[in-house]
Design a protein around this motif. Structure first.
Motif, mmCIF file in Angstrom:
data_model
loop_
_atom_site.group_PDB
_atom_site.id
_atom_site.type_symbol
_atom_site.label_atom_id
_atom_site.label_comp_id
_atom_site.label_asym_id
_atom_site.label_seq_id
_atom_site.Cartn_x
_atom_site.Cartn_y
_atom_site.Cartn_z
ATOM 1 N N LEU A 1 -15.925 -17.675 12.845
ATOM 2 C CA LEU A 1 -14.911 -18.578 13.375
ATOM 3 C C LEU A 1 -13.568 -18.151 12.788
ATOM 4 O O LEU A 1 -13.303 -18.361 11.603
ATOM 5 N N PRO A 2 -12.731 -17.520 13.608
ATOM 6 C CA PRO A 2 -11.453 -16.987 13.108
ATOM 7 C C PRO A 2 -10.388 -18.081 12.983
ATOM 8 O O PRO A 2 -9.556 -18.267 13.865
ATOM 9 N N LEU A 3 -10.451 -18.800 11.878
ATOM 10 C CA LEU A 3 -9.489 -19.865 11.627
ATOM 11 C C LEU A 3 -8.125 -19.277 11.272
ATOM 12 O O LEU A 3 -8.030 -18.151 10.783
ATOM 13 N N ASN A 4 -7.090 -20.061 11.492
ATOM 14 C CA ASN A 4 -5.762 -19.681 11.024
ATOM 15 C C ASN A 4 -5.758 -19.779 9.506
ATOM 16 O O ASN A 4 -6.614 -20.435 8.907
ATOM 17 N N MET A 5 -4.788 -19.159 8.866
ATOM 18 C CA MET A 5 -4.761 -19.153 7.406
ATOM 19 C C MET A 5 -4.668 -20.561 6.815
ATOM 20 O O MET A 5 -5.128 -20.797 5.709
ATOM 21 N N ASP A 6 -4.113 -21.524 7.555
ATOM 22 C CA ASP A 6 -4.035 -22.898 7.064
ATOM 23 C C ASP A 6 -5.311 -23.697 7.351
ATOM 24 O O ASP A 6 -5.389 -24.885 7.076
ATOM 25 N N GLY A 7 -6.328 -23.039 7.922
ATOM 26 C CA GLY A 7 -7.603 -23.686 8.203
ATOM 27 C C GLY A 7 -7.699 -24.317 9.582
ATOM 28 O O GLY A 7 -8.759 -24.788 9.967
ATOM 29 N N SER A 8 -6.608 -24.320 10.323
ATOM 30 C CA SER A 8 -6.632 -24.899 11.672
ATOM 31 C C SER A 8 -7.253 -23.905 12.659
ATOM 32 O O SER A 8 -7.390 -22.720 12.361
ATOM 33 N N GLU A 9 -7.614 -24.438 13.811
ATOM 34 C CA GLU A 9 -8.203 -23.595 14.853
ATOM 35 C C GLU A 9 -7.165 -23.272 15.919
ATOM 36 O O GLU A 9 -6.536 -24.166 16.460
ATOM 37 N N GLY A 10 -7.042 -22.002 16.211
ATOM 38 C CA GLY A 10 -6.154 -21.554 17.273
ATOM 39 C C GLY A 10 -6.954 -21.067 18.464
ATOM 40 O O GLY A 10 -8.149 -21.357 18.604
ATOM 41 N N SER A 11 -6.313 -20.293 19.311
ATOM 42 C CA SER A 11 -6.962 -19.822 20.535
ATOM 43 C C SER A 11 -8.156 -18.910 20.247
ATOM 44 O O SER A 11 -9.157 -18.963 20.964
ATOM 45 N N SER A 12 -8.089 -18.096 19.202
ATOM 46 C CA SER A 12 -9.222 -17.216 18.875
ATOM 47 C C SER A 12 -10.450 -18.024 18.461
ATOM 48 O O SER A 12 -11.579 -17.688 18.839
ATOM 49 N N ALA A 13 -10.242 -19.075 17.694
ATOM 50 C CA ALA A 13 -11.365 -19.925 17.276
ATOM 51 C C ALA A 13 -11.949 -20.661 18.479
ATOM 52 O O ALA A 13 -13.175 -20.776 18.610
ATOM 53 N N ARG A 14 -11.087 -21.149 19.352
ATOM 54 C CA ARG A 14 -11.589 -21.831 20.558
ATOM 55 C C ARG A 14 -12.386 -20.852 21.426
ATOM 56 O O ARG A 14 -13.431 -21.212 21.979
ATOM 57 N N HIS A 15 -11.911 -19.612 21.517
ATOM 58 C CA HIS A 15 -12.625 -18.581 22.280
ATOM 59 C C HIS A 15 -14.001 -18.322 21.659
ATOM 60 O O HIS A 15 -15.010 -18.238 22.379
ATOM 61 N N ALA A 16 -14.058 -18.205 20.339
ATOM 62 C CA ALA A 16 -15.335 -17.958 19.654
ATOM 63 C C ALA A 16 -16.300 -19.122 19.873
ATOM 64 O O ALA A 16 -17.497 -18.912 20.125
ATOM 65 N N ARG A 17 -15.801 -20.360 19.806
ATOM 66 C CA ARG A 17 -16.666 -21.527 20.031
ATOM 67 C C ARG A 17 -17.203 -21.548 21.466
ATOM 68 O O ARG A 17 -18.391 -21.824 21.683
#
Length: 156
Positions: free
Chosen positions: A64-80
């Motif tokens: 799960l490629p989280l942003n450095m602040d721990g939030s989820e961006g478009s890459s994390a949504r794509h992975a999910r």
């Protein structure tokens, strides 16, 4: 940790890296880089089904490629979203997400340290990242298991 094969998946925009463990869950090895081409889910599901001939597949760890602040961006949504589609193909196998913020960076570093020139990383960096994701999941399981055992050994 239950005995069986575990898979690690690095979902990228263009490619999916696949790694797997041995049946004892000790060693993570690269398997394949799969192109994001509409047949990628089928290919990864086939790799999992193929492994089931050796031993049960007990888990799939998806990065799960989280942003450095721990939030989820478009890459994390794509992975999910990708993982949900894979889960429909292999519904009996538990799937979990593993924080993989720096796995690709670490994979590039490991490949360079192994003497592989940067221009030759592309075909294997996704597999190396998948190995790191899988190792992270297996190490977390081992640490949790050790904590469970040490708590049981404590007496008051």
């Amino acid at each position: 940790m239950p005995r069986g094969i575990r898979f690690g998946i690095d979902v990228g925009a263009a490619r999916i890296g696949v790694a797997r463990s041995d049946a004892a869950g000790i060693l993570a090895s690269p398997v394949e880089t799969v192109a994001h081409n509409g047949r990628d889910i089928s290919r990864v599901a086939a790799l999992i089904r193929q492994a089931e001939h050796e031993a049960p597949v007990v888990e799939i760890a998806v990065g799960l490629p989280l942003n450095m602040d721990g939030s989820e961006g478009s890459s994390a949504r794509h992975a999910r979203a990708w993982a949900r589609r894979l889960s429909r193909r292999v519904p009996e196998i538990p799937l979990r997400f593993v924080d993989e913020r720096l796995s690709t960076v670490a994979a590039h570093r490991e490949l360079s340290q192994a003497g592989i020139q940067t221009r030759n990383h592309r075909p294997v960096v996704d597999q190396a990242a998948a190995v790191i994701i899988l190792e992270t999941a297996m190490n977390a399981d081992r640490m949790a298991q050790q904590e469970d055992h040490s708590e049981g050994d404590m007496s008051e």
